[in-house]
Design a protein around this motif. Sequence first.
Motif, PDB file in Angstrom:
ATOM      1  N   LEU A   1       4.221  -0.562   3.447  1.00 24.32           N
ATOM      2  CA  LEU A   1       3.742   0.805   3.238  1.00 24.32           C
ATOM      3  C   LEU A   1       4.493   1.525   2.122  1.00 24.32           C
ATOM      4  O   LEU A   1       4.894   2.680   2.266  1.00 24.32           O
TER       5      LEU A   1
ATOM      6  N   VAL B   1       0.860  -1.177   0.000  1.00 20.87           N
ATOM      7  CA  VAL B   1       0.000   0.000   0.000  1.00 20.87           C
ATOM      8  C   VAL B   1       0.900   1.232   0.000  1.00 20.87           C
ATOM      9  O   VAL B   1       1.584   1.522   0.986  1.00 20.87           O
TER      10      VAL B   1
ATOM     11  N   TYR C   1      -6.351  -1.776  13.076  1.00 22.92           N
ATOM     12  CA  TYR C   1      -6.798  -2.919  12.288  1.00 22.92           C
ATOM     13  C   TYR C   1      -5.908  -4.152  12.476  1.00 22.92           C
ATOM     14  O   TYR C   1      -5.980  -5.097  11.697  1.00 22.92           O
TER      15      TYR C   1
ATOM     16  N   GLU D   1      -7.289   4.612   5.596  1.00 20.70           N
ATOM     17  CA  GLU D   1      -8.091   3.737   6.443  1.00 20.70           C
ATOM     18  C   GLU D   1      -9.120   2.972   5.615  1.00 20.70           C
ATOM     19  O   GLU D   1      -9.362   1.777   5.858  1.00 20.70           O
TER      20      GLU D   1
ATOM     21  N   CYS E   1      -2.920   1.447  11.455  1.00 21.50           N
ATOM     22  CA  CYS E   1      -2.438   0.064  11.310  1.00 21.50           C
ATOM     23  C   CYS E   1      -2.667  -0.724  12.600  1.00 21.50           C
ATOM     24  O   CYS E   1      -3.078  -1.891  12.570  1.00 21.50           O
TER      25      CYS E   1
ATOM     26  N   ALA F   1      -6.632  -5.518   5.235  1.00 21.18           N
ATOM     27  CA  ALA F   1      -6.239  -6.240   6.451  1.00 21.18           C
ATOM     28  C   ALA F   1      -6.695  -7.700   6.480  1.00 21.18           C
ATOM     29  O   ALA F   1      -5.902  -8.581   6.850  1.00 21.18           O
TER      30      ALA F   1
ATOM     31  N   THR G   1      -2.797  -4.837  12.027  1.00 25.39           N
ATOM     32  CA  THR G   1      -2.063  -5.148  10.803  1.00 25.39           C
ATOM     33  C   THR G   1      -0.572  -5.294  11.085  1.00 25.39           C
ATOM     34  O   THR G   1       0.007  -4.509  11.834  1.00 25.39           O
TER      35      THR G   1
ATOM     36  N   VAL H   1       1.429  -6.073   5.467  1.00 19.55           N
ATOM     37  CA  VAL H   1       1.210  -4.896   4.632  1.00 19.55           C
ATOM     38  C   VAL H   1       2.508  -4.105   4.570  1.00 19.55           C
ATOM     39  O   VAL H   1       3.132  -3.827   5.600  1.00 19.55           O
TER      40      VAL H   1
ATOM     41  N   LEU I   1      -7.083   0.233   3.998  1.00 23.37           N
ATOM     42  CA  LEU I   1      -6.505  -0.742   4.917  1.00 23.37           C
ATOM     43  C   LEU I   1      -7.553  -1.692   5.488  1.00 23.37           C
ATOM     44  O   LEU I   1      -7.293  -2.882   5.658  1.00 23.37           O
TER      45      LEU I   1
END
Length: 293
Positions: free
Chosen positions: A51, A7, A73, A36, A70, A43, A75, A49, A39
């Motif tokens: 970045l 992402v 969630y 958000e 992050c 997730a 992550t 993930v 994500l």
Amino acid sequence: MFKRVYVEISNICNLQCSFCPVVEKDKKRMELDEFEGILKQVAPLAEIVCLHLLGEPLAHPRFLAILDICKKYNTQIDLTTNGILIKKYKEDIINAECIRQVNFSLQSFKDNFPERDIEPYLLPIFDFTKSAHEIRPELYVNFRLWNQQSNASDNEDVFRKIESYFNIEINRNIEVGAIKSKRVWNRLYLHFDSRFDWPSYLLPDQGNQGRCHGAVNHIGIHADGSVVPCCLDKNAIINLGNAKEKPLVEILQSDRFIAMREGFKNGKRVEDFCRHCTFINRFSKKKKVPQTS
């Protein structure tokens, strides 16, 4: 479930390395609500993930707020940085339990400042690594040296400074093949790789045979929301849809994505753009001879 989803929170970087191509897309940073929104879709689908695709994540002005999202969630994050801003975010990154690994692209400094002393650049990175071990020993740290050609002599000064700071000895025998990492101190690894060509229609047609991790164990999402099957699709040539405008699950259920995924599983390059990627040849047991167009 993907092993990784990339992402890109920003395609803007504070350096310009020869290793990375010039960004041809418009400069873009994700706003917090955009990030958000993406994500919470990513997730459930990703083990990790990352970045970035291009760009420097620590240069995003709301980087700490992104870490909070992050965490919200649950992550697991892999963070790749050139390290220029690591002193500013040292404590925040070490204490962010959502971050499982930090990759420092050490080759970036010499690429941008070949005449400068590298020690002032390396010391904050070394300090971060030692503090991370003391405070959060489970955090993985990679020192990337993705500038390998026939030997490692270009990095001898880096090796010596690592050895001196961490009181270790580095085996100079480097094999850039299936195993690219070398553990040198606790959870600190050196990660080696050679330069590669980014996929481009300017490269010769490689034929329709080939396997790739793209669409199979990872996908990428650009800062503008464009979903791509591969982390090397820097300009979103294979644009599968926009995750800001359409649910990601629907994009991944498209005939185009499924055809690519099944194609790679069966050793076929379905997309024409993939025929102009030489990186795929790394995954072949027998290297193909490039074909001319």
